[in-house]
Design a protein around this motif. Structure first.
Motif, PDB file in Angstrom:
ATOM      1  N   ALA A  29       7.661   7.944   4.002  1.00  0.00           N
ATOM      2  CA  ALA A  29       8.086   7.389   2.717  1.00  0.00           C
ATOM      3  C   ALA A  29       7.610   8.298   1.595  1.00  0.00           C
ATOM      4  O   ALA A  29       6.456   8.748   1.605  1.00  0.00           O
ATOM      5  N   ALA A  57       8.154   5.200  -3.140  1.00  0.00           N
ATOM      6  CA  ALA A  57       8.730   4.101  -2.367  1.00  0.00           C
ATOM      7  C   ALA A  57       8.099   2.761  -2.729  1.00  0.00           C
ATOM      8  O   ALA A  57       6.973   2.698  -3.238  1.00  0.00           O
ATOM      9  N   HIS A  58       8.816   1.690  -2.434  1.00  0.00           N
ATOM     10  CA  HIS A  58       8.293   0.337  -2.617  1.00  0.00           C
ATOM     11  C   HIS A  58       7.046   0.178  -1.753  1.00  0.00           C
ATOM     12  O   HIS A  58       6.957   0.704  -0.651  1.00  0.00           O
ATOM     13  N   ASP A  94      17.630   8.450   4.118  1.00  0.00           N
ATOM     14  CA  ASP A  94      18.153   7.578   3.077  1.00  0.00           C
ATOM     15  C   ASP A  94      18.598   8.462   1.912  1.00  0.00           C
ATOM     16  O   ASP A  94      18.125   9.593   1.754  1.00  0.00           O
ATOM     17  N   ILE A 117       7.380  -0.785   2.007  1.00  0.00           N
ATOM     18  CA  ILE A 117       7.820   0.233   2.965  1.00  0.00           C
ATOM     19  C   ILE A 117       6.741   1.292   3.175  1.00  0.00           C
ATOM     20  O   ILE A 117       6.587   1.829   4.271  1.00  0.00           O
ATOM     21  N   LYS A 118       5.945   1.571   2.138  1.00  0.00           N
ATOM     22  CA  LYS A 118       4.834   2.513   2.332  1.00  0.00           C
ATOM     23  C   LYS A 118       3.829   1.958   3.339  1.00  0.00           C
ATOM     24  O   LYS A 118       3.237   2.703   4.127  1.00  0.00           O
ATOM     25  N   ASP A 160      15.307   0.170   4.332  1.00  0.00           N
ATOM     26  CA  ASP A 160      14.811   1.191   5.269  1.00  0.00           C
ATOM     27  C   ASP A 160      13.785   0.635   6.252  1.00  0.00           C
ATOM     28  O   ASP A 160      13.426   1.304   7.220  1.00  0.00           O
ATOM     29  N   THR A 177       6.949  12.558  -4.785  1.00  0.00           N
ATOM     30  CA  THR A 177       8.051  11.642  -5.051  1.00  0.00           C
ATOM     31  C   THR A 177       9.350  12.277  -4.558  1.00  0.00           C
ATOM     32  O   THR A 177       9.387  13.470  -4.213  1.00  0.00           O
ATOM     33  N   ASN A 178      10.410  11.485  -4.575  1.00  0.00           N
ATOM     34  CA  ASN A 178      11.719  12.035  -4.207  1.00  0.00           C
ATOM     35  C   ASN A 178      12.120  13.165  -5.155  1.00  0.00           C
ATOM     36  O   ASN A 178      12.700  14.176  -4.725  1.00  0.00           O
ATOM     37  N   THR A 195      15.398   8.714  -2.267  1.00  0.00           N
ATOM     38  CA  THR A 195      14.752   9.518  -1.218  1.00  0.00           C
ATOM     39  C   THR A 195      15.267  10.949  -1.275  1.00  0.00           C
ATOM     40  O   THR A 195      14.621  11.824  -1.831  1.00  0.00           O
ATOM     41  N   ASP A 237      12.898   4.786   1.191  1.00  0.00           N
ATOM     42  CA  ASP A 237      12.021   4.293   0.121  1.00  0.00           C
ATOM     43  C   ASP A 237      12.170   2.818  -0.198  1.00  0.00           C
ATOM     44  O   ASP A 237      11.406   2.274  -0.988  1.00  0.00           O
ATOM     45  N   GLY A 238      13.160   2.131   0.414  1.00  0.00           N
ATOM     46  CA  GLY A 238      13.427   0.765  -0.006  1.00  0.00           C
ATOM     47  C   GLY A 238      13.451  -0.250   1.110  1.00  0.00           C
ATOM     48  O   GLY A 238      13.289   0.083   2.293  1.00  0.00           O
TER      49      GLY A 238
END
Length: 272
Positions: free
Chosen positions: A236, A240-241, A9, A244-245, A224, A255-256, A13, A220-221
């Motif tokens: 993830a 991420a939300h 993504d 999704i995690k 995905d 983190t990204n 991400t 992350d969303g």
């Protein structure tokens, strides 16, 4: 496990949110490409936008693919041609815009529809009157057109729904459209029914004769989630939300912006 496809993504991400790439990710991605891994951006973004920064990667090899609009458009980067396309038909596009007239509750909703013409997008109100639409203009050098049912209408790869609500999302689904949206999110993404990131991975799996267990996906969303259902390994970033995690095989501790993608590539693809 040896992975043959790396599905990434972009926003939130591999990239900063609606912005440039996280620099730390560049070298590992290019190393993976050089190693022969099929690195594919599977994203809600369009193909042709300067913010993708595709020139930073060595996508000159045969089989260099970009899966745009959550899988609605799959594009050959080397040969610069579409290899698969599944847009929303123009009748459904019209119905989606007409929904805005159905209820006073929908007056704050903003739509941006990417047509099959790379230089044409539809919006439901002038940019100056919108609250969120202007964020999407950063991707392009052209001006979107305010939609009218009287104009010639084209099929659309994807419709962005901003200021989304449960009621409006349900109305879209009743039209037979695919909607990627999480309760409480301000933005959703609409595609043709059955077209999502899982579809993209299934397409890639067949195209390259790769088993789903040989696919590593990162995202992350909400869009995905279908991709995570299909991939052999799903990762993830910690930003991420939560939904999704909960579906990821692994949740990175990074983190990204801290290079979660780079660290995952180094560990699971490059073995470093």
């Amino acid at each position: 496990m040896s992975y043959k496809i790396l599905a990434l993504d972009m926003d939130g991400t591999t990239f900063k949110e609606l912005d440039d790439i996280v620099i730390e990710n560049m070298e590992p991605i290019n190393k993976a490409i050089k190693k022969g891994i099929k690195v594919v951006f599977v994203t809600g973004r369009p193909v042709h936008t300067k913010l993708n920064k595709l020139d930073l990667f060595d996508f000159s090899n045969v089989g260099a693919i970009f899966a745009a609009f959550n899988g609605a458009l799959i594009y050959d980067l080397k040969n610069k041609q579409v290899v698969d396309a599944n847009p929303i038909d123009k009748e459904s596009v019209l119905k989606a815009f007409e929904l805005l007239k159905k209820s006073e509750e929908f007056k704050e909703i903003e739509l941006w529809a990417y047509t099959v013409d790379d230089k044409l997008s539809y919006i439901n109100m002038p940019i100056k009157e919108s609250k969120i639409l202007k964020n999407e203009t950063y991707f392009f050098d052209y001006k979107p057109v305010v939609f009218s049912s009287n104009m010639p209408i084209l099929d659309c790869h994807k419709i962005l729904v901003m200021n989304a609500s449960t009621k409006f999302v349900n109305e879209l689904r009743n039209l037979g459209l695919e909607v990627s949206w999480t309760e409480g999110s301000m933005q959703g993404e609409v595609t043709k029914k059955g077209i999502n990131k899982k579809y993209a991975l299934e397409f890639l799996s067949k195209k390259f004769s790769v088993e789903r267990t040989e696919i590593l996906a990162m995202g992350d969303g909400a869009n995905d989630l279908p991709m995570f259902e299909y991939a052999g390994l799903s990762i993830a970033p910690v930003n991420a939300h939560q939904e999704i995690k909960s579906k990821a095989t692994i949740v990175s501790e990074y983190t990204n912006l801290e290079g979660a993608v780079a660290k995952a590539i180094n560990k699971y693809i490059l073995g470093e």
